[in-house]
Design a protein around this motif. Structure first.
Motif, PDB file in Angstrom:
ATOM      1  N   ALA A   1     -30.845 -25.785   8.047  1.00 34.99           N
ATOM      2  CA  ALA A   1     -30.077 -25.572   6.877  1.00 34.99           C
ATOM      3  C   ALA A   1     -28.881 -25.066   7.022  1.00 34.99           C
ATOM      4  O   ALA A   1     -28.622 -24.081   7.843  1.00 34.99           O
ATOM      5  N   LYS A   2     -27.855 -25.352   6.195  1.00 33.65           N
ATOM      6  CA  LYS A   2     -26.576 -24.407   6.205  1.00 33.65           C
ATOM      7  C   LYS A   2     -26.656 -23.101   5.963  1.00 33.65           C
ATOM      8  O   LYS A   2     -27.103 -22.628   5.140  1.00 33.65           O
TER       9      LYS A   2
ATOM     10  N   LYS B   1     -40.551 -27.161   6.703  1.00 36.21           N
ATOM     11  CA  LYS B   1     -40.280 -25.716   6.675  1.00 36.21           C
ATOM     12  C   LYS B   1     -39.390 -25.184   8.022  1.00 36.21           C
ATOM     13  O   LYS B   1     -38.563 -24.678   7.704  1.00 36.21           O
TER      14      LYS B   1
ATOM     15  N   GLU C   1     -37.882 -27.166  10.007  1.00 38.63           N
ATOM     16  CA  GLU C   1     -36.476 -27.978   9.957  1.00 38.63           C
ATOM     17  C   GLU C   1     -35.530 -26.886   9.064  1.00 38.63           C
ATOM     18  O   GLU C   1     -34.407 -27.020   9.613  1.00 38.63           O
ATOM     19  N   SER C   2     -35.853 -26.563   7.879  1.00 34.38           N
ATOM     20  CA  SER C   2     -35.104 -25.884   6.923  1.00 34.38           C
ATOM     21  C   SER C   2     -34.677 -24.602   7.731  1.00 34.38           C
ATOM     22  O   SER C   2     -33.338 -23.956   7.594  1.00 34.38           O
ATOM     23  N   LYS C   3     -35.483 -23.940   8.532  1.00 35.47           N
ATOM     24  CA  LYS C   3     -35.127 -22.634   9.269  1.00 35.47           C
ATOM     25  C   LYS C   3     -34.140 -22.840  10.507  1.00 35.47           C
ATOM     26  O   LYS C   3     -33.420 -22.017  10.632  1.00 35.47           O
TER      27      LYS C   3
ATOM     28  N   VAL D   1     -27.850 -20.787   7.694  1.00 38.21           N
ATOM     29  CA  VAL D   1     -29.034 -20.047   8.367  1.00 38.21           C
ATOM     30  C   VAL D   1     -28.667 -19.685   9.838  1.00 38.21           C
ATOM     31  O   VAL D   1     -28.170 -20.155  10.496  1.00 38.21           O
TER      32      VAL D   1
END
Length: 165
Positions: free
Chosen positions: A35-36, A28, A30-32, A38
């Motif tokens: 993520a493209k 989670k 890592e996605s913050k 962000v």
């Protein structure tokens, strides 16, 4: 006897669930951070590095731990939210605890690079580069590291002139 086995089973289940929860938290975070589109927030970067470090500390024998440490180093250097000292600290943990991990030579090189290029401490950089050569003399990067040591402290303009001749 059944109670002892049941207690052990429950304890093992809780431990395994805890690791899965920590990995989900890392994904989670890592996605913050990655993520493209962000917006990069320093707090998320710091939390991600800390989550990687915590996982490795709590699971030193897990195969994911050295990978997470290298990712922590990569994030600490690349985004530099906590300054160069954090990257050096992470590199030290990886070098000390996982000397045979395939990315540890790169972590050692990165540590030297941080001392050289970010901190500006050429003596410490040289010591780390020499440590690299001592620990990994046959590594494919060893020749590059020897060149770096030979040219440490020489201004870029002088190096360019030398190569042009």
């Amino acid at each position: 006897m059944k109670r002892i086995f049941l207690s052990l089973f429950v304890a093992l289940m809780l431990l395994s669930c805890g690791d899965k929860i920590r990995v989900k938290k890392i994904k989670k975070l890592e996605s913050k951070v990655f993520a493209k589109g962000v917006e990069l927030k320093e707090e998320n970067v710091i939390n991600l590095v800390d989550a990687y470090l915590l996982y490795a500390e709590q699971n030193p024998d897990d195969a994911k731990s050295p990978d997470f440490l290298f990712k922590a180093l990569d994030v600490a250097v690349g985004i530099n939210a906590e300054g160069p000292q954090k990257a050096i600290e992470v590199a030290d943990i990886l070098i000390e605890k996982y000397p045979d991990f395939e990315m540890t030579p790169m972590a050692t090189y990165i540590k030297g690079f941080v001392y050289e290029s970010v901190v500006g401490d050429l003596d410490k950089a040289k010591a780390v580069y020499l440590q690299f050569l001592e620990m990994y003399p046959d590594n494919p990067m060893a020749e590059e590291v020897r060149t770096v040591v030979d040219n440490l402290g020489i201004p870029l303009e002088e190096l360019i002139k030398t190569f042009e001749q």
